[in-house]
Design an enzyme around this catalytic site. Structure first.
Site, PDB file in Angstrom:
ATOM      1  N   GLY A  46       0.810  -1.217   0.000  1.00  0.00           N
ATOM      2  CA  GLY A  46       0.000   0.000   0.000  1.00  0.00           C
ATOM      3  C   GLY A  46       0.840   1.261   0.000  1.00  0.00           C
ATOM      4  O   GLY A  46       0.567   2.217  -0.729  1.00  0.00           O
ATOM      5  N   CYS A  47       1.883   1.259   0.820  1.00  0.00           N
ATOM      6  CA  CYS A  47       2.745   2.444   0.918  1.00  0.00           C
ATOM      7  C   CYS A  47       3.531   2.656  -0.370  1.00  0.00           C
ATOM      8  O   CYS A  47       3.779   3.786  -0.781  1.00  0.00           O
ATOM      9  CB  CYS A  47       3.678   2.315   2.116  1.00  0.00           C
ATOM     10  SG  CYS A  47       2.766   2.249   3.679  1.00  0.00           S
ATOM     11  N   THR A  48       3.899   1.554  -1.024  1.00  0.00           N
ATOM     12  CA  THR A  48       4.594   1.652  -2.312  1.00  0.00           C
ATOM     13  C   THR A  48       3.656   2.253  -3.357  1.00  0.00           C
ATOM     14  O   THR A  48       4.043   3.163  -4.103  1.00  0.00           O
ATOM     15  CB  THR A  48       5.099   0.266  -2.764  1.00  0.00           C
ATOM     16  OG1 THR A  48       6.052  -0.200  -1.794  1.00  0.00           O
ATOM     17  CG2 THR A  48       5.741   0.326  -4.134  1.00  0.00           C
ATOM     18  N   ALA A  51       3.291   6.020  -2.611  1.00  0.00           N
ATOM     19  CA  ALA A  51       4.521   6.769  -2.922  1.00  0.00           C
ATOM     20  C   ALA A  51       4.737   6.861  -4.434  1.00  0.00           C
ATOM     21  O   ALA A  51       5.150   7.913  -4.941  1.00  0.00           O
ATOM     22  CB  ALA A  51       5.721   6.121  -2.246  1.00  0.00           C
TER      23      ALA A  51
END
Length: 158
Positions: A46-48, A51
């Site tokens: 999710g964070c990838t 970003a």
């Protein structure tokens, strides 16, 4: 647990190390609007996604007068690996002691699959040119968040 910020509040000042260990402060962005987004952990799906979405739209945000800063509790070395692995262009800052996360209301009780625990609350705070909170978004979803932000801020994409 930390209280959430409200529009009109003064954005809490911060100076944190980036992926290269350089100190970056909110004060260094006075005169520009800043999108400060908080995410749980580098190198997670999710964070990838989030970003990469910010990186893909960085020039669009910059053209509309916005700088983008991502903050997580990761160490600078992990942020460097995240940046290199995913070819990220967004500024990533390390908040290992959670002080900035807490000051922005982005650290606290969360629920996941019926389990309650304390951690990073995926959040975005828009700071205006004078360092005041313009808009807050808490408990955002990683996927689709940047597209929604572009619409909400009425930023024109090519």
């Amino acid at each position: 647990m930390s209280e959430r910020l409200q529009p009109g509040d003064t954005a809490p000042a911060f100076t944190l190390p980036d992926a290269d260990g350089n100190q970056v402060s909110l004060a260094g962005h006075l005169g520009r609007k800043v999108i400060v987004y908080f995410y749980p952990a580098a190198l997670t799906p999710g964070c990838t996604k989030q970003a990469c979405d910010f990186t893909d739209n960085l020039e669009v945000f910059a053209g509309a007068g916005y700088d983008v800063i991502g903050i997580s509790p990761d160490k600078p070395a992990k942020l460097e690996k995240f940046r290199e692995t995913e070819n990220l262009k967004v500024t990533l800052l390390a908040d290992e002691d959670h002080a900035v996360l807490e000051a922005y209301g982005a650290y606290g009780e969360k629920q996941n699959y019926g389990r309650t625990y304390v951690g990073v609350i995926r959040s975005t705070v828009i700071v205006d040119e004078q360092g005041k909170v313009e808009r807050t978004l808490y408990n955002v979803k990683a996927t689709g968040h940047v597209a929604k932000l572009l619409r909400d801020l009425k930023v024109e994409t090519a």
